[in-house]
Design a protein around this motif. Sequence first.
Motif, PDB file in Angstrom:
ATOM      1  N   UNK A  23     -70.652  82.587  47.884  1.00  0.00           N
ATOM      2  CA  UNK A  23     -69.898  81.366  47.714  1.00  0.00           C
ATOM      3  C   UNK A  23     -70.746  80.122  47.719  1.00  0.00           C
ATOM      4  N   UNK A  24     -70.051  78.978  47.654  1.00  0.00           N
ATOM      5  CA  UNK A  24     -70.691  77.664  47.687  1.00  0.00           C
ATOM      6  C   UNK A  24     -69.976  76.831  48.731  1.00  0.00           C
ATOM      7  N   UNK A  25     -70.717  75.976  49.435  1.00  0.00           N
ATOM      8  CA  UNK A  25     -70.154  75.161  50.501  1.00  0.00           C
ATOM      9  C   UNK A  25     -70.612  73.713  50.372  1.00  0.00           C
ATOM     10  N   UNK A  26     -69.726  72.767  50.743  1.00  0.00           N
ATOM     11  CA  UNK A  26     -70.105  71.354  50.818  1.00  0.00           C
ATOM     12  C   UNK A  26     -69.503  70.777  52.090  1.00  0.00           C
ATOM     13  N   UNK A  34     -65.193  70.273  55.316  1.00  0.00           N
ATOM     14  CA  UNK A  34     -65.974  71.244  54.555  1.00  0.00           C
ATOM     15  C   UNK A  34     -65.097  71.974  53.543  1.00  0.00           C
ATOM     16  N   UNK A  35     -65.649  72.218  52.357  1.00  0.00           N
ATOM     17  CA  UNK A  35     -64.977  73.078  51.393  1.00  0.00           C
ATOM     18  C   UNK A  35     -65.895  74.257  51.106  1.00  0.00           C
ATOM     19  N   UNK A 117     -64.464  65.859  49.183  1.00  0.00           N
ATOM     20  CA  UNK A 117     -65.564  66.820  49.238  1.00  0.00           C
ATOM     21  C   UNK A 117     -65.374  67.768  48.069  1.00  0.00           C
ATOM     22  N   UNK A 118     -66.442  68.103  47.361  1.00  0.00           N
ATOM     23  CA  UNK A 118     -66.348  68.978  46.197  1.00  0.00           C
ATOM     24  C   UNK A 118     -67.381  70.089  46.266  1.00  0.00           C
ATOM     25  N   UNK A 119     -66.992  71.270  45.818  1.00  0.00           N
ATOM     26  CA  UNK A 119     -67.890  72.427  45.708  1.00  0.00           C
ATOM     27  C   UNK A 119     -67.796  72.932  44.272  1.00  0.00           C
ATOM     28  N   UNK A 120     -68.881  73.441  43.751  1.00  0.00           N
ATOM     29  CA  UNK A 120     -68.831  74.085  42.450  1.00  0.00           C
ATOM     30  C   UNK A 120     -69.723  75.311  42.468  1.00  0.00           C
ATOM     31  N   UNK A 121     -69.403  76.256  41.607  1.00  0.00           N
ATOM     32  CA  UNK A 121     -70.079  77.541  41.607  1.00  0.00           C
ATOM     33  C   UNK A 121     -70.012  78.172  40.232  1.00  0.00           C
ATOM     34  N   UNK A 122     -71.105  78.699  39.762  1.00  0.00           N
ATOM     35  CA  UNK A 122     -71.145  79.458  38.504  1.00  0.00           C
ATOM     36  C   UNK A 122     -71.141  80.938  38.888  1.00  0.00           C
ATOM     37  N   UNK A 123     -70.164  81.676  38.387  1.00  0.00           N
ATOM     38  CA  UNK A 123     -70.050  83.098  38.657  1.00  0.00           C
ATOM     39  C   UNK A 123     -70.453  83.835  37.381  1.00  0.00           C
ATOM     40  N   UNK A 124     -71.592  84.486  37.403  1.00  0.00           N
ATOM     41  CA  UNK A 124     -72.057  85.222  36.227  1.00  0.00           C
ATOM     42  C   UNK A 124     -71.599  86.662  36.294  1.00  0.00           C
TER      43      UNK A 124
END
Length: 125
Positions: A23-26, A34-35, A117-124
């Motif tokens: 995952x990704x966290x911010x 936190x997200x 608060x924003x999180x982003x993630x690339x799932x390949x």
Amino acid sequence: MLDPRKTLLAAAGLAALAAGSSGATATDAQHGLRCEILVERSGGMIAVAPTVASDETVSGAYRLTLAGASASGRTSIRQGGPFTAQAGETVRLSRAMVSASAATDAALEIDAGGETVACSLRIDP
């Protein structure tokens, strides 16, 4: 448009996700908001679960966007709504399933207590 003084963006570009969870966290360090975007693979599907946690009790709203494409088609999912998280509690906001054969971009935005608060993630695949 988000106020850059109140926004913390965490981006994780992953070449490949191993089986299991990632995952990704911010975090907004000032308020402890936190997200996190949790990702779990199972068979040919990927479960995506946005979460929020805070050091203080907060109420707010979230927006999850999933967008992807593969040879078999496109994915476009938008989820959102209100939430309340007690101090020290982690709340799973929703859950979405996407194909493990498609590259998918996940973005989560949390608005609470005047902060974003924003999180982003690339799932390949």
